[in-house]
Motif scaffolding. Structure first.
Motif, PDB file in Angstrom:
ATOM      1  N   CYS A  66       0.814  -1.217   0.000  1.00  0.00           N
ATOM      2  CA  CYS A  66       0.000   0.000   0.000  1.00  0.00           C
ATOM      3  C   CYS A  66       0.848   1.267   0.000  1.00  0.00           C
ATOM      4  CB  CYS A  66      -0.969  -0.009   1.177  1.00  0.00           C
ATOM      5  SG  CYS A  66      -2.276  -1.257   1.022  1.00  0.00           S
ATOM      6  N   GLU A  83      -6.249  -1.289   5.809  1.00  0.00           N
ATOM      7  CA  GLU A  83      -5.225  -1.467   4.777  1.00  0.00           C
ATOM      8  C   GLU A  83      -5.695  -0.918   3.435  1.00  0.00           C
ATOM      9  OE1 GLU A  83      -3.316  -5.503   6.793  1.00  0.00           O
ATOM     10  OE2 GLU A  83      -5.014  -5.634   5.410  1.00  0.00           O
ATOM     11  N   CYS A  87      -4.017   2.050   1.180  1.00  0.00           N
ATOM     12  CA  CYS A  87      -3.795   1.983  -0.264  1.00  0.00           C
ATOM     13  C   CYS A  87      -4.434   3.187  -0.956  1.00  0.00           C
ATOM     14  CB  CYS A  87      -4.372   0.687  -0.836  1.00  0.00           C
ATOM     15  SG  CYS A  87      -3.308  -0.777  -0.657  1.00  0.00           S
TER      16      CYS A  87
END
Length: 325
Positions: A66, A83, A87
Motif C-alpha cells: 500500500c 489497509e 492503499c
C-alpha cells in the motif's frame, strides 16, 4: 524443476522482457510464500526475469504494497478496511485474486496421546486474551487431559494466519493472549512443537504436510460436530471448519499498466494451463480451472476492489470465490 508450457500468447510476449533490469517485487504471507516461490521459479526459468519474493507476513506485506513498494502481495486473509484505506491514501488501486484454499492446521507433538481431537472451545480457552497468566496446564482445557504444563506456539501478529485463527477460534480478529511464542517463521513453530511433548501450535497446511514426520495434526470438532483432520480434501469439501480459508494474491493496478514484466508475471501466475498444477504441487487445494480463467479476465479488465468488505468470513467456499471473480 517443474516443466510447464507457456501459452502461445504469453510465449510471444515474455521473451522480450528477459533483459529487464527491474525485478518483479512480491512480499506478504509466509503461508502463501510456497505458492509465490513456485510461480517465481518457473517464471524466471521461462523468461529470464528476476522475481524477488519476500516474507513479511500478510500485514507486513500490505504495508509495503500500500506504499507502492511491491507489485504483488500474498495474503492469507482478505485485505482489511484499514489497509484498503492506506492503499487509497497512497493512490494504490488493487486487484484481489484468489489463488488457493488452505486448511489452517493445529499441530501437536507425536508423543501427545491425549489431544488427537480438540474442540473450538478448548482452543479458545487456550489462546484467548483471558488465558494469559491463568491457563498453563492441559487439564485446564479439559479435565480428561493430563496434568501437564501447556506450551503454545503460533503465527506472529503480522501474519494473516494469526488474524484468521483469532477470528475463527477466539471470535475476534487480533484478540489473543500475549504470552505464547508468536512467530512469522512457521519453521520455529514446527521446531518448538516437535521437541516439546506438551506443546501445540497453529500454522498453514503446507508446513504440516512438509513436516508430518516431526509433528501430528490435531483434528477439530466444530459446533459439536465430528472430529475432522486438516487435509486438502477436507478444505475442498468444506467439512474442515472453521479453519478453512482462501489464499490471495493482490496486484497493483498501476504496475500492471506501467510495467510490462509485472503484467507478464500476473498473466503467468493465473494462466489456467499450468496454474492449477503449480498450486497443487505446493500442498494447497488449487481452485478449479474456471477460477484461473476468471482471474485472467479480472486482470485484463483491471477489476479492482475486494469482495470481502474489509475482513475474513468463515465458511467461504470455492463457489463463493468464483462468484467473487
Amino acid at each position: 524443476m517443474r516443466n510447464f508450457t507457456l501459452t502461445a500468447a504469453a510465449a510471444l510476449v515474455l521473451p522480450g522482457f528477459a533483459m529487464a533490469q527491474d525485478a518483479v517485487q512480491i512480499d506478504g504471507s509466509s503461508t502463501v510464500y510456497p505458492v509465490s516461490e513456485a510461480f517465481a521459479e518457473e517464471f524466471q526459468i521461462a523468461t529470464g526475469n528476476r522475481v524477488v519474493v519476500g516474507v513479511s507476513g500478510t500485514g507486513g506485506g500490505f504495508k509495503k504494497f500500500c506504499r507502492g513498494e511491491t507489485s504483488f502481495s500474498g495474503a492469507s486473509r482478505p485485505i482489511k478496511t484499514s489497509e484498503a484505506e492506506l492503499c487509497a491514501e497512497n493512490g494504490i488501486e488493487f486487484i484481489e485474486l484468489p489463488v488457493a484454499m488452505d486448511a489452517l492446521a493445529v499441530i501437536a507433538n507425536p508423543e501427545n496421546t491425549w489431544a488427537s481431537c480438540m474442540t473450538v472451545e478448548e482452543l479458545k480457552k487456550a489462546y484467548e486474551p483471558e488465558a494469559q497468566g491463568k491457563i498453563d496446564n492441559w487439564s485446564q482445557l479439559n479435565p480428561e487431559f493430563p496434568d501437564h504444563g501447556l506450551t503454545l506456539f503460533g503465527a506472529g501478529t503480522d501474519s494473516g494466519t494469526y488474524d484468521y485463527f483469532t477470528f475463527a477460534i477466539v471470535g475476534e480478529e487480533g484478540a489473543s493472549r500475549g504470552d505464547f511464542t508468536a512467530t512469522e517463521d512457521d519453521n520455529i513453530t514446527i521446531q518448538g512443537v516437535s521437541t516439546d511433548v506438551d506443546a501445540i501450535g497453529f500454522l498453514g497446511l503446507a508446513y504440516l504436510e512438509e513436516n508430518r514426520s516431526r509433528v501430528k495434526a490435531v483434528e477439530i470438532s466444530y459446533q459439536g460436530g465430528d472430529c475432522v483432520a486438516p487435509t486438502v480434501e477436507a478444505a475442498g469439501d468444506g467439512s474442515y471448519q472453521p479453519l478453512t480459508r482462501p489464499l490471495f494474491i493482490y496486484a497493483n493496478k498501476a504496475h500492471l499498466d506501467e510495467k510490462p514484466e509485472v503484467l507478464a508475471y500476473a498473466k503467468f501466475m493465473f494462466d489456467p494451463e499450468h496454474a492449477q498444477e503449480l498450486v497443487s504441487e505446493t500442498g494447497y487445494l488449487a481452485l478449479p480451472k474456471e477460477a484461473f480463467v476468471l482471474a485472467e479476465e479480472k486482470i485484463d479488465a483491471r477489476k479492482t476492489g475486494s469482495f470481502f468488505d474489509g475482513g475474513s468470513k468463515i465458511g467461504v467456499s470455492v463457489a463463493d470465490l468464483l462468484a467473487a471473480n
